[in-house]
Design a protein around this motif. Structure first.
Motif, PDB file in Angstrom:
ATOM      1  N   ASP B 167     -47.405  21.935  78.377  1.00 32.62           N
ATOM      2  CA  ASP B 167     -47.267  20.481  78.290  1.00 32.62           C
ATOM      3  C   ASP B 167     -45.909  20.046  77.745  1.00 32.62           C
ATOM      4  OD1 ASP B 167     -48.476  18.096  78.866  1.00 32.62           O
ATOM      5  OD2 ASP B 167     -49.282  17.825  76.839  1.00 32.62           O
ATOM      6  N   ILE B 168     -44.874  20.826  78.032  1.00 33.41           N
ATOM      7  CA  ILE B 168     -43.538  20.491  77.522  1.00 33.41           C
ATOM      8  C   ILE B 168     -42.731  19.748  78.596  1.00 33.41           C
ATOM      9  CG2 ILE B 168     -41.340  21.407  76.729  1.00 33.41           C
ATOM     10  CD1 ILE B 168     -42.877  22.431  74.669  1.00 33.41           C
ATOM     11  N   SER B 214     -47.694  28.687  71.539  1.00 26.97           N
ATOM     12  CA  SER B 214     -47.916  27.276  71.885  1.00 26.97           C
ATOM     13  C   SER B 214     -48.110  26.416  70.641  1.00 26.97           C
ATOM     14  CB  SER B 214     -49.135  27.125  72.814  1.00 26.97           C
ATOM     15  OG  SER B 214     -48.907  27.785  74.026  1.00 26.97           O
ATOM     16  N   TYR B 216     -46.819  23.581  68.781  1.00 29.48           N
ATOM     17  CA  TYR B 216     -45.898  22.450  68.945  1.00 29.48           C
ATOM     18  C   TYR B 216     -45.247  22.032  67.623  1.00 29.48           C
ATOM     19  CZ  TYR B 216     -47.747  21.848  73.675  1.00 29.48           C
ATOM     20  OH  TYR B 216     -48.082  22.039  74.984  1.00 29.48           O
ATOM     21  N   LYS B 220     -41.228  22.003  66.885  1.00 32.16           N
ATOM     22  CA  LYS B 220     -40.508  20.879  66.260  1.00 32.16           C
ATOM     23  C   LYS B 220     -39.714  21.339  65.034  1.00 32.16           C
ATOM     24  CE  LYS B 220     -41.157  16.236  64.524  1.00 32.16           C
ATOM     25  NZ  LYS B 220     -41.913  14.994  64.653  1.00 32.16           N
ATOM     26  N   LEU B 252     -40.154  16.329  69.984  1.00 34.02           N
ATOM     27  CA  LEU B 252     -40.236  17.531  69.140  1.00 34.02           C
ATOM     28  C   LEU B 252     -38.857  17.932  68.644  1.00 34.02           C
ATOM     29  CD1 LEU B 252     -42.649  19.710  71.351  1.00 34.02           C
ATOM     30  CD2 LEU B 252     -43.244  18.425  69.284  1.00 34.02           C
ATOM     31  N   ASN B 267     -40.272  17.426  74.463  1.00 29.78           N
ATOM     32  CA  ASN B 267     -41.394  16.567  74.102  1.00 29.78           C
ATOM     33  C   ASN B 267     -42.715  17.181  74.499  1.00 29.78           C
ATOM     34  OD1 ASN B 267     -39.602  14.080  73.613  1.00 29.78           O
ATOM     35  ND2 ASN B 267     -39.070  14.730  75.697  1.00 29.78           N
ATOM     36  N   LYS B 268     -43.743  16.834  73.754  1.00 29.89           N
ATOM     37  CA  LYS B 268     -45.093  17.220  74.143  1.00 29.89           C
ATOM     38  C   LYS B 268     -45.679  16.101  75.003  1.00 29.89           C
ATOM     39  CE  LYS B 268     -49.609  18.591  72.565  1.00 29.89           C
ATOM     40  NZ  LYS B 268     -50.585  18.685  71.495  1.00 29.89           N
ATOM     41  N   GLY B 269     -45.856  16.374  76.274  1.00 30.23           N
ATOM     42  CA  GLY B 269     -46.503  15.408  77.153  1.00 30.23           C
ATOM     43  C   GLY B 269     -45.528  14.441  77.812  1.00 30.23           C
TER      44      GLY B 269
END
Lengths: 306, 306
Positions: B167-168, B214, B216, B220, B252, B267-269
């Motif tokens: 999800d990056i 994984s 997140y 960050k 992140l 970024n996540k998402g």
């Protein structure tokens, strides 16, 4: 439960490329400690065997970490600590870290584990600082968590547990010479070439990836230290000869354990680890310097109740 | 098969802490290229659209890498190359790498894949060197392999594929200013503080671990550059303002893409990546500087046939 016996393991810090951040835990060498709940409030070191160390809690590494934890809990009893020290102070395989870890781990078990391992490391850092004059956790983290650890930062304390392949054995030689901590620090440069730093962080990233993927060839390719070893190896007699012989004997890598004088190697399999032991013995038996050698599987659980 | 159409992606090199070694691959921006087997021996660049680049193979990045591969094979035919360039040269998102990779990837496909991706990178390095005056692979590796890559060394060439969470998304702003490569190199110190180097390799190790797990939050915490960014960010107008706004929007991490002037965020998402895009637009739309913004999922497969 009012009394507990603890095995607090020796550890290897730095691990070639990972100066100040990486470490791993040993299995076959460590201190035994007994921690006991007693009526008398405070921390009382009642017995020390193996080496001549102070009994006053505030002057003893295990005592200082115990006091740090004792200050954080509110109890109407105290703790006695007995220390059966097998790891020689000043050997470079985490002697002070083992002491600092054993007391807080044992106390935590006796009071129902209110603290997690990172919190225990925070207490143990206070004890470690008594011995090494600075707050660092590169031996404490592997002693508490086991396996390979990466201390990402001290403030805030962030410890990462890096997985490792099953078949890794360390062989460590401890030449019984004294290296003053002040000397091993003073010999390090304050500045390093950017090109060398890039090589070093490529190796750190690559070693972490290699440990995750059980890639022995890549572990071997990553265990290089272009920053610290060129300086500190000068303080260790016959370092270059040992390293050459160890690599010829099939080790994946070889470097200075902590700030020395111990020299560690990382090996695939017990057979190679024993060949490496013989190679180390061959070199050092000719030198007139007394030495110990340890062969140990990587200890994946860290400090434990025995 | 005598003709192939290839999508050769843009890439982000350095990725904050991983100066000169880390990179990742983008999905939504890249060059299209057509590679064609022809009777006439040699490498012939027959069409270039998008930007004004030399048609002589030995003066063109895609041509030089193609020639390096052509010299290594023994064939009685030649190749035509058409380049539909979407990545602006000098943007800092691997424009030359995309050209260098597209030609050798396409040729390799047309002759039955005799070379693996590491070997293709060796050829592409020759093209990249024409553009950047030094042999490096931190954009080539992600363009060829996709995902996150770590170039452990150039000689011998060792490229590691680091896994990454699903999800990056990256958001990248390209301010259309020119930074001379010579200037962005000259501004870097030859020596760095050992303490900063330690921080950097802790972050590299920790980012590799975070990508494997994984994690997140740890991604960050790891996306910091204490070595290069403090110097190179001075060459990018409003870098600090963009970085602050991007992190406030939930990214992140944020840093200089390659040697700039593009600024990347991880970024996540997709939702966060789009918020970051808006934050970048808010800052840059007030500056009078023309800019592009790309939002892209991490491309895990790299250069491909379309």
């Amino acid at each position: 439960m009012n009394e507990i016996k603890v095995f607090s393991p020796a550890t290897v810090a730095n691990v070639a490329c990972g100066f100040d951040v990486l470490g791993f835990c040993l299995d076959s060498v460590g201190d035994d400690m007994v921690i006991r709940k007693v009526e008398k409030k405070g921390i009382h070191i009642t017995r020390i065997e193996g080496f001549d160390l102070p009994h006053e809690a505030e002057l003893n590494v295990a005592g200082v970490s115990a006091l740090a934890m004792y200050d954080a809990i509110d109890v109407d009893f105290g703790f006695e600590i007995e220390i059966y020290k097998n790891i020689k102070p000043g050997s470079g395989i985490g002697s002070s870290a083992a002491s600092a870890v054993g007391s807080v781990f044992g106390m935590n078990e006796l009071i129902g584990r209110p603290f997690n391992k990172t919190q225990l490391t925070e207490f143990a850092i206070k004890g470690e600082a008594l011995a090494s004059k600075c707050e660092h956790a590169d031996n404490l983290a592997p002693a508490l968590f086991g396996g390979f650890t990466l201390v990402k930062s001290i403030k805030p304390l962030q410890i990462l547990e890096i997985p490792s392949p099953d078949d890794i054995y360390a062989t460590i030689i401890h030449p019984q010479i004294e290296i003053k901590t002040s000397e091993s620090r003073a010999i390090l440069p304050k500045e390093v070439a950017l090109a060398d730093a890039i090589t070093q962080w490529a190796n750190v990233g690559s070693l972490v990836h290699a440990l995750h993927t059980s890639d022995y060839d890549l572990i071997k390719d990553s265990l290089h230290d272009v920053i610290v070893e060129p300086h500190r190896s000068k303080l260790i007699p016959y370092f270059n000869e040992v390293k050459e012989a160890v690599l010829n004997a099939g080790a994946l890598g070889c470097g200075i354990s902590g700030s020395g004088p111990s020299i560690f190697s990382v090996n695939k399999g017990l057979e190679t680890a024993n060949k490496v032991k013989e190679a180390m013995e061959r070199i050092y038996s000719k030198t007139g310097i007394t030495f110990d050698i340890h062969v140990s599987k990587i200890n994946t659980s860290g400090v434990k109740i025995v």
